[in-house]
Design a protein around this motif. Structure first.
Motif, PDB file in Angstrom:
ATOM      1  N   GLN A  50       0.818  -1.213   0.000  1.00 31.94           N
ATOM      2  CA  GLN A  50       0.000   0.000   0.000  1.00 31.94           C
ATOM      3  C   GLN A  50       0.859   1.274   0.000  1.00 31.94           C
ATOM      4  O   GLN A  50       0.327   2.369  -0.102  1.00 31.94           O
ATOM      5  CB  GLN A  50      -0.929   0.014   1.219  1.00 31.94           C
ATOM      6  CG  GLN A  50      -1.818  -1.206   1.341  1.00 31.94           C
ATOM      7  CD  GLN A  50      -2.649  -1.464   0.086  1.00 31.94           C
ATOM      8  OE1 GLN A  50      -3.277  -0.558  -0.437  1.00 31.94           O
ATOM      9  NE2 GLN A  50      -2.620  -2.694  -0.397  1.00 31.94           N
ATOM     10  N   ILE A  51       2.174   1.103   0.133  1.00 35.28           N
ATOM     11  CA  ILE A  51       3.096   2.236   0.198  1.00 35.28           C
ATOM     12  C   ILE A  51       3.888   2.266  -1.106  1.00 35.28           C
ATOM     13  O   ILE A  51       4.348   1.225  -1.575  1.00 35.28           O
ATOM     14  CB  ILE A  51       4.051   2.097   1.402  1.00 35.28           C
ATOM     15  CG1 ILE A  51       3.259   1.998   2.704  1.00 35.28           C
ATOM     16  CG2 ILE A  51       5.024   3.263   1.460  1.00 35.28           C
ATOM     17  CD1 ILE A  51       4.092   1.629   3.908  1.00 35.28           C
ATOM     18  N   SER A  52       4.083   3.439  -1.661  1.00 34.55           N
ATOM     19  CA  SER A  52       4.815   3.530  -2.928  1.00 34.55           C
ATOM     20  C   SER A  52       6.274   3.089  -2.741  1.00 34.55           C
ATOM     21  O   SER A  52       6.845   3.228  -1.655  1.00 34.55           O
ATOM     22  CB  SER A  52       4.774   4.955  -3.476  1.00 34.55           C
ATOM     23  OG  SER A  52       5.632   5.800  -2.736  1.00 34.55           O
ATOM     24  N   LYS A  53       6.854   2.588  -3.800  1.00 36.85           N
ATOM     25  CA  LYS A  53       8.255   2.152  -3.775  1.00 36.85           C
ATOM     26  C   LYS A  53       9.165   3.321  -3.413  1.00 36.85           C
ATOM     27  O   LYS A  53      10.108   3.172  -2.637  1.00 36.85           O
ATOM     28  CB  LYS A  53       8.670   1.551  -5.109  1.00 36.85           C
ATOM     29  CG  LYS A  53      10.104   1.053  -5.117  1.00 36.85           C
ATOM     30  CD  LYS A  53      10.451   0.362  -6.394  1.00 36.85           C
ATOM     31  CE  LYS A  53      11.866  -0.115  -6.530  1.00 36.85           C
ATOM     32  NZ  LYS A  53      12.829   0.174  -5.535  1.00 36.85           N
ATOM     33  N   ALA A  54       8.870   4.499  -3.945  1.00 37.12           N
ATOM     34  CA  ALA A  54       9.681   5.682  -3.652  1.00 37.12           C
ATOM     35  C   ALA A  54       9.640   6.022  -2.165  1.00 37.12           C
ATOM     36  O   ALA A  54      10.672   6.353  -1.568  1.00 37.12           O
ATOM     37  CB  ALA A  54       9.202   6.866  -4.486  1.00 37.12           C
ATOM     38  N   THR A  55       8.461   5.924  -1.555  1.00 32.44           N
ATOM     39  CA  THR A  55       8.323   6.208  -0.125  1.00 32.44           C
ATOM     40  C   THR A  55       9.100   5.183   0.700  1.00 32.44           C
ATOM     41  O   THR A  55       9.805   5.547   1.646  1.00 32.44           O
ATOM     42  CB  THR A  55       6.840   6.218   0.290  1.00 32.44           C
ATOM     43  OG1 THR A  55       6.169   7.233  -0.460  1.00 32.44           O
ATOM     44  CG2 THR A  55       6.671   6.483   1.773  1.00 32.44           C
TER      45      THR A  55
END
Length: 141
Positions: A50-55
């Motif tokens: 649910q969390i972006s790869k960048a984050t």
């Protein structure tokens, strides 16, 4: 000589960095040093999805930088060059895997770190690394 210093930012890994600097003076040539830190994965695989790869990458980069900073300062103050590496996962497994990849002459690590409460006589990460690698390990209290 190649020395790998696993670090987690704790006082035990700071002491290990100081021991490394002290022992480096005993060699005729400065050793090659790799600082290695391992970030614990965030939550469950479902939560990570649910969390972006960048984050996630930013988070792991920040955690790694914080863990590396104390040891980096000790090595810089001593004028000892190093390479910093990081991983994500189980610390003992990642450290042992990095030792297999790099085949260092020596691992220097603290006996306890951020997971010090998990180990009684010797930290659980340190004991697992000693049990799962063929590389000589210098444990620092």
């Amino acid at each position: 000589m190649l020395i790998v210093l696993p670090v987690d930012g704790s006082s035990y890994t700071l002491k290990a960095a100081q021991v490394l600097v002290h022992h480096a003076r005993l060699y005729s040539e400065p050793p090659s040093v790799v600082l290695f830190t391992v970030a614990l994965p965030i939550g469950t695989p479902l939560a990570r999805a649910q969390i972006s790869k960048a984050t996630l990458d930013d988070y792991y980069r920040e955690v790694s930088a914080q863990a590396l900073a104390p040891a980096e300062a000790v090595l810089k103050d001593a004028g000892l060059a190093y390479e910093a590496r990081d991983g994500v996962g189980d610390p003992a497994e990642q450290i042992a895997a990095e030792a297999r990849r790099l085949q260092p002459d020596l691992l220097i690590m603290g006996t306890h770190g951020h997971s010090a409460l998990k180990g009684f006589v010797m930290g659980s990460v340190a004991s697992k690394v000693v049990a799962s690698t063929t590389v000589p390990v210098l444990l620092v209290r």
